[in-house]
Design an enzyme around this catalytic site. Structure first.
Site, PDB file in Angstrom:
ATOM      1  N   ASN A  34       1.045  -1.608   0.255  1.00  0.00           N
ATOM      2  CA  ASN A  34      -0.039  -0.083  -0.029  1.00  0.00           C
ATOM      3  C   ASN A  34       1.059   1.519  -0.371  1.00  0.00           C
ATOM      4  OD1 ASN A  34      -0.087   1.060   2.899  1.00  0.00           O
ATOM      5  ND2 ASN A  34      -0.549  -1.321   3.279  1.00  0.00           N
ATOM      6  N   ARG A  35       0.062   2.521  -0.474  1.00  0.00           N
ATOM      7  CA  ARG A  35       1.071   3.145  -0.276  1.00  0.00           C
ATOM      8  C   ARG A  35       1.880   3.989   1.020  1.00  0.00           C
ATOM      9  NH1 ARG A  35       0.580   5.385  -5.626  1.00  0.00           N
ATOM     10  NH2 ARG A  35      -1.388   4.231  -7.151  1.00  0.00           N
TER      11      ARG A  35
END
Ligand code: CTP
Ligand code: CA
Length: 231
Positions: A34-35
Site C-alpha cells: 500500500n501507499r
C-alpha cells in the site's frame, strides 16, 4: 521542534508505535502493498522522544533513518508486525497503531519466483483475511495502557467520515482513534495532514492542518491528557 514544544510531559512514558505499510508476499520477489509512507508514524515517534518518552517504533517497510532516540524494529508483513507488536506491547504505557496493515494476504506464497509460460497462466490471486492487530492488542492490553488506532475514511452513501470513524472506534475497542479525511485523495505521501482525535468516552479534539510534526504534537497532547504513567 513542533509547536516550540520542549516540555517533557511524556517523560518516563513507554511508547510503542507501528508505522509504514505492510507487504504481503506473493513469491520471493513480489508483494501486495500500500501507499503508506510511514511519515506520520515517524513524526509521532520523533515528537514523543523529544517530549521525553521512551520510544519503540515497529516499522513496516520504511527506509528513513531512525528518529533520534528511538529504537526501530523493522518488519515486512502483517504477520511480522503482529508478532513484533505483541512482543513489545506488554511493556508499553501507550500503543499507537499508525501502520497501514494489509487486510488480506495471498493465500499461497510461491517458494520460487513465478515465471511466465510455465504451464497455466494465473488468472486470480486467492486472498486470506489477516488478523486484526489493533483488536488483538486491545484484547490483551494490561490495565492502564492506552491504545490508539488510526483510520483513513471517506464519506459515502451510508455515513459521513466521522460517522464511519465513530463506528470503527466502537468496533475496535481502542481508547482513541485518529481520523484522517481522505475524501479528496489527500494525505498519502503528502507532507501536510489534518486529523480529528475521537475518544471512546465521546469526546473529540480537532487537530488543525499543519506539518506532520505539528499534527503529531496535537495527537500527543490528546494522548497525554488521558494517559498516566504506570510506573
Ligand atoms: N489495523 C490492524 N490490523 C489490521 C487492519 C487494521 O491493526 N489487519 C489497524 C490499523 O493499524 C489502524 C486501525 O486498525 O490503526 C484501523 O485500520 P482500518 O484499515 O481503517 O480498519 P479496518 O478495520 O481494516 O477497516 P476497513 O474495512 O475500513 O479497512
Ligand atoms: Ca483496513
Amino acid at each position: 521542534l513542533a509547536g516550540g514544544s520542549l516540555r517533557q510531559d511524556l517523560a518516563g512514558r513507554r511508547v510503542l508505535i507501528s508505522a509504514g505499510g505492510t507487504r504481503e508476499p506473493l513469491d520471493p520477489v513480489r508483494f501486495l502493498g500500500n501507499r503508506s509512507s510511514g511519515r506520520q508514524g515517524w513524526a509521532l515517534a520523533r515528537v514523543a522522544a523529544a517530549r521525553g518518552a521512551e520510544v519503540t517504533l515497529v516499522a513496516a517497510n520504511v527506509d528513513d533513518a531512525a528518529p533520534f532516540g528511538c529504537r526501530v524494529v523493522p518488519v515486512g508483513s502483517a504477520e511480522e508486525l503482529r508478532t513484533a507488536m505483541a512482543g513489545h506491547a506488554p511493556d508499553a504505557d501507550v500503543v499507537v497503531m499508525a501502520a497501514a496493515v494489509a487486510d488480506f494476504r495471498p493465500t499461497e506464497v510461491a517458494g520460487a519466483k513465478m515465471k511466465k509460460g510455465s504451464g497455466s497462466e494465473p488468472t486470480a490471486v486467492p486472498l486470506t483475511r489477516n488478523p486484526d492487530v489493533l483488536a488483538e492488542l486491545v484484547a490483551a492490553r494490561p490495565v492502564g495502557q492506552l491504545v490508539v488506532g488510526f483510520a483513513a475514511e471517506t464519506g459515502d452513501a451510508d455515513d459521513d467520515v466521522l460517522g464511519h470513524a465513530r463506528a470503527k472506534l466502537a468496533r475496535k475497542g481502542c481508547d482513541l482513534l485518529v481520523v484522517n479525511d481522505v475524501s479528496g485523495g489527500q494525505v498519502f505521501g503528502r507532507p501536510d495532514n489534518a486529523v480529528t482525535v475521537l475518544a471512546a468516552d465521546g469526546g473529540f479534539t480537532e487537530v488543525p492542518a499543519g506539518s506532520k510534526d505539528v499534527v503529531a504534537a496535537g495527537i500527543w497532547d490528546a494522548v497525554a491528557a488521558r494517559s498516566a504513567t504506570r510506573r
